[in-house]
Design an enzyme around this catalytic site. Structure first.
Site, PDB file in Angstrom:
ATOM      1  N   GLY A 256       0.865  -1.173   0.000  1.00 52.84           N
ATOM      2  CA  GLY A 256       0.000   0.000   0.000  1.00 52.84           C
ATOM      3  C   GLY A 256       0.895   1.214   0.000  1.00 52.84           C
ATOM      4  O   GLY A 256       1.902   1.240  -0.710  1.00 52.84           O
ATOM      5  N   GLU A 257       0.580   2.173   0.809  1.00 53.08           N
ATOM      6  CA  GLU A 257       1.411   3.376   0.923  1.00 53.08           C
ATOM      7  C   GLU A 257       1.931   3.429   2.354  1.00 53.08           C
ATOM      8  O   GLU A 257       1.168   3.662   3.293  1.00 53.08           O
ATOM      9  CB  GLU A 257       0.562   4.599   0.555  1.00 53.08           C
ATOM     10  CG  GLU A 257       1.304   5.909   0.599  1.00 53.08           C
ATOM     11  CD  GLU A 257       2.559   5.903  -0.262  1.00 53.08           C
ATOM     12  OE1 GLU A 257       2.517   5.415  -1.408  1.00 53.08           O
ATOM     13  OE2 GLU A 257       3.603   6.372   0.240  1.00 53.08           O
TER      14      GLU A 257
ATOM     15  N   CYS B 103       6.157  -5.368   0.446  1.00 50.03           N
ATOM     16  CA  CYS B 103       6.281  -4.046  -0.181  1.00 50.03           C
ATOM     17  C   CYS B 103       6.193  -2.942   0.885  1.00 50.03           C
ATOM     18  O   CYS B 103       7.115  -2.821   1.685  1.00 50.03           O
ATOM     19  CB  CYS B 103       5.250  -3.910  -1.299  1.00 50.03           C
ATOM     20  SG  CYS B 103       5.749  -2.660  -2.489  1.00 50.03           S
TER      21      CYS B 103
ATOM     22  N   ARG C  73      12.852   3.308  -0.431  1.00 53.44           N
ATOM     23  CA  ARG C  73      11.508   3.320  -1.030  1.00 53.44           C
ATOM     24  C   ARG C  73      11.594   3.693  -2.506  1.00 53.44           C
ATOM     25  O   ARG C  73      12.501   4.389  -2.927  1.00 53.44           O
ATOM     26  CB  ARG C  73      10.621   4.341  -0.330  1.00 53.44           C
ATOM     27  CG  ARG C  73      10.385   4.052   1.126  1.00 53.44           C
ATOM     28  CD  ARG C  73       9.529   5.148   1.743  1.00 53.44           C
ATOM     29  NE  ARG C  73       8.231   5.243   1.092  1.00 53.44           N
ATOM     30  CZ  ARG C  73       7.589   6.379   0.849  1.00 53.44           C
ATOM     31  NH1 ARG C  73       8.123   7.534   1.183  1.00 53.44           N
ATOM     32  NH2 ARG C  73       6.410   6.367   0.267  1.00 53.44           N
TER      33      ARG C  73
ATOM     34  N   ILE D 101       5.581  -3.313  -7.559  1.00 52.34           N
ATOM     35  CA  ILE D 101       4.765  -2.122  -7.814  1.00 52.34           C
ATOM     36  C   ILE D 101       5.322  -0.971  -6.982  1.00 52.34           C
ATOM     37  O   ILE D 101       5.216  -0.973  -5.758  1.00 52.34           O
ATOM     38  CB  ILE D 101       3.283  -2.367  -7.453  1.00 52.34           C
ATOM     39  CG1 ILE D 101       2.734  -3.577  -8.226  1.00 52.34           C
ATOM     40  CG2 ILE D 101       2.454  -1.121  -7.732  1.00 52.34           C
ATOM     41  CD1 ILE D 101       1.363  -4.035  -7.771  1.00 52.34           C
ATOM     42  N   ARG D 102       5.939  -0.013  -7.659  1.00 53.88           N
ATOM     43  CA  ARG D 102       6.590   1.116  -6.944  1.00 53.88           C
ATOM     44  C   ARG D 102       7.330   0.571  -5.725  1.00 53.88           C
ATOM     45  O   ARG D 102       7.163   1.042  -4.591  1.00 53.88           O
ATOM     46  CB  ARG D 102       5.575   2.187  -6.549  1.00 53.88           C
ATOM     47  CG  ARG D 102       4.846   2.777  -7.751  1.00 53.88           C
ATOM     48  CD  ARG D 102       4.162   4.079  -7.409  1.00 53.88           C
ATOM     49  NE  ARG D 102       5.154   5.078  -7.042  1.00 53.88           N
ATOM     50  CZ  ARG D 102       5.001   5.959  -6.042  1.00 53.88           C
ATOM     51  NH1 ARG D 102       3.928   5.962  -5.313  1.00 53.88           N
ATOM     52  NH2 ARG D 102       5.939   6.839  -5.793  1.00 53.88           N
TER      53      ARG D 102
ATOM     54  N   HIS E 122       4.936  -8.558  -4.416  1.00 56.63           N
ATOM     55  CA  HIS E 122       3.568  -8.867  -3.970  1.00 56.63           C
ATOM     56  C   HIS E 122       3.159 -10.317  -4.261  1.00 56.63           C
ATOM     57  O   HIS E 122       2.431 -10.563  -5.219  1.00 56.63           O
ATOM     58  CB  HIS E 122       2.577  -7.955  -4.699  1.00 56.63           C
ATOM     59  CG  HIS E 122       2.631  -6.529  -4.265  1.00 56.63           C
ATOM     60  ND1 HIS E 122       1.837  -6.038  -3.255  1.00 56.63           N
ATOM     61  CD2 HIS E 122       3.380  -5.497  -4.698  1.00 56.63           C
ATOM     62  CE1 HIS E 122       2.090  -4.753  -3.085  1.00 56.63           C
ATOM     63  NE2 HIS E 122       3.022  -4.395  -3.950  1.00 56.63           N
TER      64      HIS E 122
ATOM     65  N   GLU F 201       0.886 -11.969  -3.039  1.00 55.81           N
ATOM     66  CA  GLU F 201      -0.576 -12.118  -2.946  1.00 55.81           C
ATOM     67  C   GLU F 201      -1.262 -11.800  -4.273  1.00 55.81           C
ATOM     68  O   GLU F 201      -2.458 -12.019  -4.402  1.00 55.81           O
ATOM     69  CB  GLU F 201      -1.120 -11.238  -1.812  1.00 55.81           C
ATOM     70  CG  GLU F 201      -1.154  -9.734  -2.079  1.00 55.81           C
ATOM     71  CD  GLU F 201       0.219  -9.052  -2.013  1.00 55.81           C
ATOM     72  OE1 GLU F 201       1.243  -9.756  -1.885  1.00 55.81           O
ATOM     73  OE2 GLU F 201       0.248  -7.812  -2.115  1.00 55.81           O
TER      74      GLU F 201
HETATM   75  N1  GLN Z   1       5.771   2.900  -2.841  1.00 55.27           N
HETATM   76  C1  GLN Z   1       5.052   2.455  -1.682  1.00 55.27           C
HETATM   77  C2  GLN Z   1       5.635   3.050  -0.416  1.00 55.27           C
HETATM   78  O1  GLN Z   1       6.695   3.550  -0.431  1.00 55.27           O
HETATM   79  C3  GLN Z   1       5.052   0.940  -1.584  1.00 55.27           C
HETATM   80  C4  GLN Z   1       4.334   0.369  -2.782  1.00 55.27           C
HETATM   81  C5  GLN Z   1       3.632  -0.918  -2.524  1.00 55.27           C
HETATM   82  O2  GLN Z   1       3.382  -1.333  -1.390  1.00 55.27           O
HETATM   83  N2  GLN Z   1       3.239  -1.548  -3.598  1.00 55.27           N
HETATM   84  O3  GLN Z   1       5.003   3.008   0.605  1.00 55.27           O
END
Ligand code: GLN
Length: 193
Positions: A47-48, A79, A106, A135-136, A172, A174
């Site tokens: 997530g973030e 992540c 990050r 993903i990022r 990820h 999942e």
């Molecule tokens: N870029 C997000 C962060 O720094 C992590 C991305 C993710 O969980 N897919 O929190």
């Protein structure tokens, strides 16, 4: 069968719950202190990370989760969850549980390869490569002496690691049908009595 709480403050917690349930476990959502009772382990989803750490603080979960993660309770961060477990972060990160002896950067992949998928060799999961979705994603930049690196990118960058009962993946598991990482968490991290 194990009861694995999934932190459900933000991010892709539903996908983790589905995998744990598919494997025969129970996967209650964790949003409040009382949700931590009776768990055998915890997953912190992607997530973030900056949003999740703020929500952890406002839900009064930050201190209890720091104590659990630092005290030998099984926790897997994927992540953003990996960022939240790390002891050291780049300047953009907000320190959260500070439990795992790894340094994490990050958003480590530039905008061009913001998100990508790659087959990783993960010896603890057996021979077939693991299809990993990034993903990022963050990467692990440094590992302490107690940390075992479980997978690396082709250039050697660690992207999955374990320290006792803490597990971290930059990607990820999942989001793919391959449940071997969830099985590994259940069988070798949680159930390692
Ligand atoms: N870029 C997000 C962060 O720094 C992590 C991305 C993710 O969980 N897919 O929190």
């Amino acid at each position: 069968m194990a009861t694995i709480g999934v932190l459900a403050l933000q991010g892709d917690f539903r996908e983790h719950r589905e995998v744990i349930e598919r494997l025969g476990g129970t996967a209650p959502e964790v949003r409040h202190l009382q949700d931590l009772a009776g768990l055998d382990g915890l997953i912190i989803p992607g997530g973030e990370s900056t949003a999740i750490v703020r929500l952890m603080a406002s839900s009064h979960l930050l201190e209890p989760l720091r104590e659990l993660a630092g005290g030998g309770f099984p926790v897997w961060g994927t992540c953003a969850g990996m960022i939240l477990l790390a002891k050291r972060l780049d300047a953009t990160g907000i320190p959260a549980l500070e439990a795992m002896d790894i340094g994490v950067r990050r958003n480590a992949f530039g905008r061009q390869v913001d998100s990508f998928e790659v087959d990783l060799r993960v010896p603890v999961l057996g021979d077939p490569p693991f299809h990993a979705v990034f993903i990022r994603a963050p990467v692990i930049e440094a590992v302490g002496p107690e940390v075992e690196v479980l997978a690396r990118l082709a250039d050697g960058t660690p992207v999955a690691a374990r320290q006792g009962r803490l597990l971290a993946t930059a990607f990820h598991p999942e989001l793919t049908p391959d449940s071997r990482f969830h099985r590994f968490f259940l069988d070798h991290v949680v159930r390692r009595a």
